[in-house]
Design a protein around this motif. Sequence first.
Motif, PDB file in Angstrom:
ATOM      1  N   ALA A  68       1.538  -0.472  15.331  1.00 25.03           N
ATOM      2  CA  ALA A  68       1.389  -0.168  13.913  1.00 25.03           C
ATOM      3  C   ALA A  68       2.753  -0.243  13.249  1.00 25.03           C
ATOM      4  N   VAL A  69       2.736  -0.490  11.938  1.00 24.34           N
ATOM      5  CA  VAL A  69       3.976  -0.545  11.165  1.00 24.34           C
ATOM      6  C   VAL A  69       3.860   0.378   9.957  1.00 24.34           C
ATOM      7  N   PRO A  70       4.964   1.037   9.573  1.00 27.15           N
ATOM      8  CA  PRO A  70       4.929   1.858   8.349  1.00 27.15           C
ATOM      9  C   PRO A  70       4.837   0.968   7.121  1.00 27.15           C
ATOM     10  N   LEU A  71       4.054   1.402   6.147  1.00 30.62           N
ATOM     11  CA  LEU A  71       3.894   0.639   4.920  1.00 30.62           C
ATOM     12  C   LEU A  71       4.903   1.078   3.867  1.00 30.62           C
ATOM     13  N   PRO A  72       5.633   0.156   3.256  1.00 30.90           N
ATOM     14  CA  PRO A  72       6.481   0.519   2.122  1.00 30.90           C
ATOM     15  C   PRO A  72       5.606   1.047   0.982  1.00 30.90           C
ATOM     16  N   PRO A  73       6.151   1.921   0.147  1.00 29.29           N
ATOM     17  CA  PRO A  73       5.351   2.518  -0.931  1.00 29.29           C
ATOM     18  C   PRO A  73       4.641   1.498  -1.820  1.00 29.29           C
ATOM     19  N   ARG A 129      -2.999  13.917  -1.911  1.00 28.99           N
ATOM     20  CA  ARG A 129      -3.300  14.778  -3.057  1.00 28.99           C
ATOM     21  C   ARG A 129      -2.277  14.556  -4.166  1.00 28.99           C
ATOM     22  N   GLN A 130      -1.037  14.324  -3.749  1.00 27.95           N
ATOM     23  CA  GLN A 130       0.028  14.031  -4.698  1.00 27.95           C
ATOM     24  C   GLN A 130       0.606  12.664  -4.335  1.00 27.95           C
ATOM     25  N   PRO A 131       0.562  11.718  -5.252  1.00 34.91           N
ATOM     26  CA  PRO A 131       0.913  10.322  -4.946  1.00 34.91           C
ATOM     27  C   PRO A 131       2.259  10.116  -4.270  1.00 34.91           C
ATOM     28  N   GLU A 132       3.263  10.933  -4.574  1.00 35.85           N
ATOM     29  CA  GLU A 132       4.614  10.677  -4.077  1.00 35.85           C
ATOM     30  C   GLU A 132       4.989  11.487  -2.841  1.00 35.85           C
ATOM     31  N   THR A 133       4.072  12.302  -2.323  1.00 32.57           N
ATOM     32  CA  THR A 133       4.421  13.170  -1.195  1.00 32.57           C
ATOM     33  C   THR A 133       3.443  12.996  -0.039  1.00 32.57           C
ATOM     34  N   GLY A 134       3.832  13.555   1.098  1.00 35.24           N
ATOM     35  CA  GLY A 134       2.954  13.540   2.257  1.00 35.24           C
ATOM     36  C   GLY A 134       3.428  12.623   3.357  1.00 35.24           C
ATOM     37  N   ALA A 135       2.609  12.498   4.400  1.00 39.23           N
ATOM     38  CA  ALA A 135       2.935  11.678   5.564  1.00 39.23           C
ATOM     39  C   ALA A 135       2.913  10.195   5.202  1.00 39.23           C
ATOM     40  N   PRO A 136       3.681   9.389   5.920  1.00 42.42           N
ATOM     41  CA  PRO A 136       3.663   7.944   5.671  1.00 42.42           C
ATOM     42  C   PRO A 136       2.293   7.348   6.011  1.00 42.42           C
ATOM     43  N   VAL A 137       2.043   6.157   5.470  1.00 37.81           N
ATOM     44  CA  VAL A 137       0.853   5.386   5.828  1.00 37.81           C
ATOM     45  C   VAL A 137       1.284   4.300   6.819  1.00 37.81           C
ATOM     46  N   TYR A 138       0.526   4.162   7.882  1.00 33.36           N
ATOM     47  CA  TYR A 138       0.825   3.157   8.903  1.00 33.36           C
ATOM     48  C   TYR A 138      -0.306   2.141   8.959  1.00 33.36           C
ATOM     49  N   GLN A 139       0.060   0.880   8.868  1.00 33.00           N
ATOM     50  CA  GLN A 139      -0.934  -0.179   8.990  1.00 33.00           C
ATOM     51  C   GLN A 139      -1.075  -0.575  10.449  1.00 33.00           C
ATOM     52  N   HIS A 140      -2.316  -0.654  10.887  1.00 33.76           N
ATOM     53  CA  HIS A 140      -2.595  -1.042  12.266  1.00 33.76           C
ATOM     54  C   HIS A 140      -2.512  -2.553  12.419  1.00 33.76           C
ATOM     55  N   ILE A 141      -1.910  -2.991  13.513  1.00 34.10           N
ATOM     56  CA  ILE A 141      -1.860  -4.410  13.864  1.00 34.10           C
ATOM     57  C   ILE A 141      -2.909  -4.655  14.938  1.00 34.10           C
ATOM     58  N   GLY A 142      -3.804  -5.602  14.687  1.00 35.13           N
ATOM     59  CA  GLY A 142      -4.950  -5.801  15.578  1.00 35.13           C
ATOM     60  C   GLY A 142      -4.624  -6.476  16.891  1.00 35.13           C
ATOM     61  N   LEU A 143      -3.886  -5.820  17.711  1.00 35.72           N
ATOM     62  CA  LEU A 143      -3.505  -6.302  19.037  1.00 35.72           C
ATOM     63  C   LEU A 143      -3.652  -5.122  19.987  1.00 35.72           C
ATOM     64  N   ASP A 155       8.367  -3.025  14.188  1.00 34.18           N
ATOM     65  CA  ASP A 155       9.032  -3.463  12.964  1.00 34.18           C
ATOM     66  C   ASP A 155       8.951  -4.987  12.917  1.00 34.18           C
ATOM     67  N   TYR A 156       8.513  -5.526  11.822  1.00 38.48           N
ATOM     68  CA  TYR A 156       8.430  -6.982  11.688  1.00 38.48           C
ATOM     69  C   TYR A 156       9.793  -7.616  11.384  1.00 38.48           C
ATOM     70  N   ARG A 157      10.815  -6.778  11.238  1.00 39.77           N
ATOM     71  CA  ARG A 157      12.198  -7.247  11.043  1.00 39.77           C
ATOM     72  C   ARG A 157      12.323  -8.227   9.871  1.00 39.77           C
ATOM     73  N   GLY A 158      11.650  -7.897   8.804  1.00 34.62           N
ATOM     74  CA  GLY A 158      11.734  -8.729   7.612  1.00 34.62           C
ATOM     75  C   GLY A 158      10.792  -9.916   7.590  1.00 34.62           C
ATOM     76  N   ARG A 159      10.052 -10.130   8.668  1.00 33.50           N
ATOM     77  CA  ARG A 159       9.114 -11.242   8.720  1.00 33.50           C
ATOM     78  C   ARG A 159       7.814 -10.871   8.016  1.00 33.50           C
ATOM     79  N   SER A 160       7.131 -11.868   7.494  1.00 33.69           N
ATOM     80  CA  SER A 160       5.847 -11.652   6.836  1.00 33.69           C
ATOM     81  C   SER A 160       4.719 -11.683   7.851  1.00 33.69           C
ATOM     82  N   ALA A 161       3.672 -10.918   7.561  1.00 35.55           N
ATOM     83  CA  ALA A 161       2.467 -10.912   8.403  1.00 35.55           C
ATOM     84  C   ALA A 161       1.332 -11.559   7.624  1.00 35.55           C
ATOM     85  N   TRP A 162       0.542 -12.384   8.320  1.00 35.34           N
ATOM     86  CA  TRP A 162      -0.613 -13.008   7.673  1.00 35.34           C
ATOM     87  C   TRP A 162      -1.543 -13.534   8.753  1.00 35.34           C
TER      88      TRP A 162
END
Length: 259
Positions: free
Chosen positions: A128-133, A173-187, A230-237
């Motif tokens: 999984a990777v953390p999602l930028p805001p 509950r509050q848009p700017e606070t809380g735990a990070p969101v992590y996107q799952h990579i299907g592997l 970390d995708y190290r700046g690479r794009s995912a698609w």
Amino acid sequence: MSVLAVIPARYGSTRFPGKPLAKIASQMMIERVWRLSAAAEGVDRVVVATDDERILEAVQSFGGEAVMTDEHCRNGTERALDALKRLDSDAEIVINVQGDAPLIPPWVIGGVAEALRGDPALPMATPAVPLPPETEARMRGDKAKGSASGTTVVFGKDMNALYFSKNVIPFRRQPETGAPVYQHIGLYGYRRDTLEQLVALEPTPLELTESLEQLRALENGIPIRVVLTDYRGRSAWSVDAPEDAERVAEIIEREGELV
């Protein structure tokens, strides 16, 4: 511990027939995924598991290894196990690499292999990777419009998954606070006996509700270790339709080859 990477590749696709053989920047998609998997540290063998002679011959033409599997396999997990049996492989760890992910970095695959090699008691792992805001905000907007693209995951202090969802979790509950969101990579990486166990289990209610096969493991008490990467700046698609192949070609032209 021997690690086998299996790339399930079907010829039939409603939206994109013959997808594995589609050319992306002058190279077949299945060749791209095979080479990325072969470049992953900790992977000992890579094989394409297919149901079509055309894919088998294409893989052999670029020096890759492929095996014919049962055309009645319902998903990539079943096809991975079928390949393992037909190869008569003694691999203790199996990594299921999506055949429509021609931009998956080798270090992401290698990270899953490393997690399973490092902990013999670990039955299953996935990245999984953390999602930028800004990406999180865009995903939440897409989901509000009914999009099923993209999966998120939450996990505990032990790094084991608590839940996967097609919704964006956790809810804020509050848009700017809380735990990070992590996107799952299907592997997915499996211990051999875990893969056999999963295929033998019946589909589960949450799995069917979300159309996420990994929930079958959680609903049956099988831990899934989340490997942060970390995708190290690479794009995912990923490639679901012909226009996606064009998008991937544009990314490769802009960012260069991974291997």
